[in-house]
Design a protein around this motif. Structure first.
Motif, PDB file in Angstrom:
ATOM      1  N   PHE A  52      14.597  -8.353 -65.348  1.00  0.00           N
ATOM      2  CA  PHE A  52      13.747  -7.816 -64.297  1.00  0.00           C
ATOM      3  C   PHE A  52      14.476  -7.830 -62.958  1.00  0.00           C
ATOM      4  O   PHE A  52      15.109  -8.832 -62.599  1.00  0.00           O
ATOM      5  CB  PHE A  52      12.466  -8.646 -64.171  1.00  0.00           C
ATOM      6  N   SER A  89       4.934  -6.617 -64.337  1.00  0.00           N
ATOM      7  CA  SER A  89       3.570  -6.267 -64.739  1.00  0.00           C
ATOM      8  C   SER A  89       3.475  -6.002 -66.238  1.00  0.00           C
ATOM      9  O   SER A  89       2.402  -6.149 -66.831  1.00  0.00           O
ATOM     10  CB  SER A  89       3.087  -5.037 -63.965  1.00  0.00           C
ATOM     11  N   ASN A  97       5.915   1.202 -63.123  1.00  0.00           N
ATOM     12  CA  ASN A  97       5.393  -0.167 -63.107  1.00  0.00           C
ATOM     13  C   ASN A  97       3.870  -0.186 -63.058  1.00  0.00           C
ATOM     14  O   ASN A  97       3.231  -1.088 -63.598  1.00  0.00           O
ATOM     15  CB  ASN A  97       5.921  -0.935 -61.882  1.00  0.00           C
ATOM     16  N   HIS A  98       3.292   0.789 -62.363  1.00  0.00           N
ATOM     17  CA  HIS A  98       1.846   0.809 -62.129  1.00  0.00           C
ATOM     18  C   HIS A  98       1.104   1.692 -63.130  1.00  0.00           C
ATOM     19  O   HIS A  98      -0.107   1.884 -62.990  1.00  0.00           O
ATOM     20  CB  HIS A  98       1.572   1.261 -60.698  1.00  0.00           C
ATOM     21  N   PRO A 146       6.350  -6.275 -59.338  1.00  0.00           N
ATOM     22  CA  PRO A 146       5.711  -5.201 -60.097  1.00  0.00           C
ATOM     23  C   PRO A 146       6.424  -4.885 -61.399  1.00  0.00           C
ATOM     24  O   PRO A 146       5.791  -4.391 -62.340  1.00  0.00           O
ATOM     25  CB  PRO A 146       5.745  -4.011 -59.135  1.00  0.00           C
ATOM     26  N   PHE A 147       7.721  -5.163 -61.495  1.00  0.00           N
ATOM     27  CA  PHE A 147       8.446  -4.907 -62.734  1.00  0.00           C
ATOM     28  C   PHE A 147       7.980  -5.839 -63.847  1.00  0.00           C
ATOM     29  O   PHE A 147       8.082  -5.504 -65.028  1.00  0.00           O
ATOM     30  CB  PHE A 147       9.955  -5.035 -62.502  1.00  0.00           C
ATOM     31  N   HIS A 150       6.880   2.083 -70.901  1.00  0.00           N
ATOM     32  CA  HIS A 150       7.527   1.164 -69.963  1.00  0.00           C
ATOM     33  C   HIS A 150       8.752   0.468 -70.537  1.00  0.00           C
ATOM     34  O   HIS A 150       9.779   0.351 -69.853  1.00  0.00           O
ATOM     35  CB  HIS A 150       6.507   0.127 -69.487  1.00  0.00           C
ATOM     36  N   ARG A 193      11.254   4.154 -62.292  1.00  0.00           N
ATOM     37  CA  ARG A 193      10.845   2.862 -62.839  1.00  0.00           C
ATOM     38  C   ARG A 193       9.783   2.213 -61.961  1.00  0.00           C
ATOM     39  O   ARG A 193       8.811   1.635 -62.464  1.00  0.00           O
ATOM     40  CB  ARG A 193      12.050   1.932 -62.961  1.00  0.00           C
TER      41      ARG A 193
END
Length: 427
Positions: free
Chosen positions: A200, A301, A408-409, A298-299, A114, A404
């Motif tokens: 972000f 996370s 995120n997940h 979500p970014f 990530h 991307r």
């Protein structure tokens, strides 16, 4: 009319393969499909007819990154069917094993999968050329997690010491791990500070979160199922609330929660529903990172995952400090006809297992619902909301943004198959 086509041969820095297809017309997305095209795994069919003791070892092979999650959910489902509850030192050992997996899995995702997105590198290897100390810190964190899994589970990958009722052998002494975990805790705190300084995108989604909730701890091993709308239900009621359905474009099932698709499980959900139960240092780190009571970007996370590493290290040290070997490594688990349900918090989210045992103690039916399968519809929703206002961007920028958003997940696509060919066209 402007036409665009975007193709990416394979989504990098995720586990598994798939594709993304987007159709747009007049500035609106008319179709968006996150395609998971890996062949079905057939683990549930493989389990039928096997002895009730076998699912923890067999299901661990579903994933080399989070085998402990599969073992723990399987054990709890089978033990519930047999009327057994594991508590005390044996439960502490299970928690300790799970913390090891959280540390190594989150460290792998943050540093090698990530972080390159935020720092402008195609891979963790390329990033290491300019950020060697950071990458070495991440590798040291992963090593600490692996050592913890090996010490309790027998080996770092696909642990062999787990069994129904507990373990085949209980460690005599865990204090040698304390020094390594103290170093890991310091590295975890540095990780939170490091990732919280990333740039972000200003994105937030109105997520419907789902995660386990335990009254006395930041839920990982057990708890009721909680939803951010205020509802909750015991794990045994999962089939009444979560229903899976096949979609034509994916070999993984999509899940609906109380009739509605698109809920989210994983670190953002755990944090939103359980943040007050984080360890003291993790709570302080979350506050210093500006996470607030919930995080819907979500970014960001990646920050929550870093905070969870702090929690795992601090709690693991607490368990090691009070560890006394149990009187016996496992409780007896005698099979009986019935159905059992189990759920735990894998690094990527809530992992549910259900088993039906027949009169001979054999598995008559099995159902496994991994977190990535639950998140598929929500990931598609994220992509739609992210892309539609930005369809006029150049193709390379859209492609990077899609990748991307999916990363995120931290999807484990092979787990969900029961990434990225991206094709975007305007017609």
């Amino acid at each position: 009319m402007t036409h665009k086509t975007i193709r990416v041969g394979g989504l990098t820095r995720v586990e598994g393969e798939g594709a993304l297809l987007v159709h747009a017309r007049d500035g609106r997305i008319t179709d968006l499909q996150l395609k998971i095209y890996e062949p079905p795994r057939f683990f549930e069919a493989l389990l039928r007819g096997r002895d009730h003791t076998e699912p923890p070892d067999i299901t661990a092979r579903i994933c080399g990154i989070c085998p402990v999650a599969y073992q723990m959910s399987a054990c709890q489902a089978l033990e519930s069917a047999c009327g057994v509850t594991v508590e005390g030192p044996l439960r502490d050992l299970r928690l300790l094993l799970y913390y090891g997996e959280w540390i190594e899995s989150h460290a792998l995702h943050i540093y090698l999968l990530h972080a390159p997105d935020f720092l402008g590198y195609p891979s963790g290897v390329a990033m290491a050329a300019d950020h060697r100390p950071a990458v070495e810190r991440g590798l040291a964190l992963k090593k600490a997690g692996n050592e913890l899994v090996a010490a309790v589970g027998g080996r770092a990958i696909h642990p062999i010491n787990v069994r129904l009722g507990g373990f085949y052998r209980a460690p005599a002494d865990l204090t040698p791990l304390a020094g390594r975990l103290q170093q890991a805790l310091r590295a975890a705190l540095d990780t939170v500070e490091w990732v919280s300084g990333f740039d972000f995108p200003d994105v937030e989604h109105d997520y419907r979160f789902l995660a386990l909730r335990h009254p006395a701890e930041y839920a990982i091993l057990s708890g009721d199922v909680a939803v951010s709308d205020g509802t909750a239900f015991p794990v045994r009621d999962w089939p009444r609330h979560v229903v899976e359905e096949q979609v034509r474009h994916s070999t993984a099932l999509h899940a609906r929660l109380d009739g509605s698709p698109g809920y989210l499980t994983g670190p953002l959900a755990r944090y939103a529903l359980n943040a007050s139960l984080l360890s003291p240092l993790a709570l302080r780190a979350a506050a210093d990172a500006g996470l607030g009571r919930a995080c819907r970007n979500p970014f960001r996370s990646i920050i929550v995952r870093a905070v969870e590493i702090v929690h795992a290290c601090e709690e693991a040290l607490r368990l090691i400090d009070r560890y006394v070997p149990p009187d016996q490594p496992a409780l007896p688990v005698t099979p009986r006809p019935g159905t059992g349900h189990g759920a735990s918090e894998a690094p990527r989210g809530t992992l549910y297992h259900r088993y039906r045992i027949d009169e001979q103690g054999l598995i008559a039916a099995a159902d496994i619902v991994p977190p990535t399968a639950q998140n598929q519809a929500r990931i598609e929703n994220d992509l739609r909301a992210l892309l539609e206002p930005r369809l006029d961007l150049p193709v390379p920028e859209l492609t990077e943004l899609c990748e991307r958003a999916i990363r995120n997940h931290d999807p484990c696509i092979s787990c969900s198959a029961h990434f990225l060919d991206l094709s975007l066209s305007h017609d």
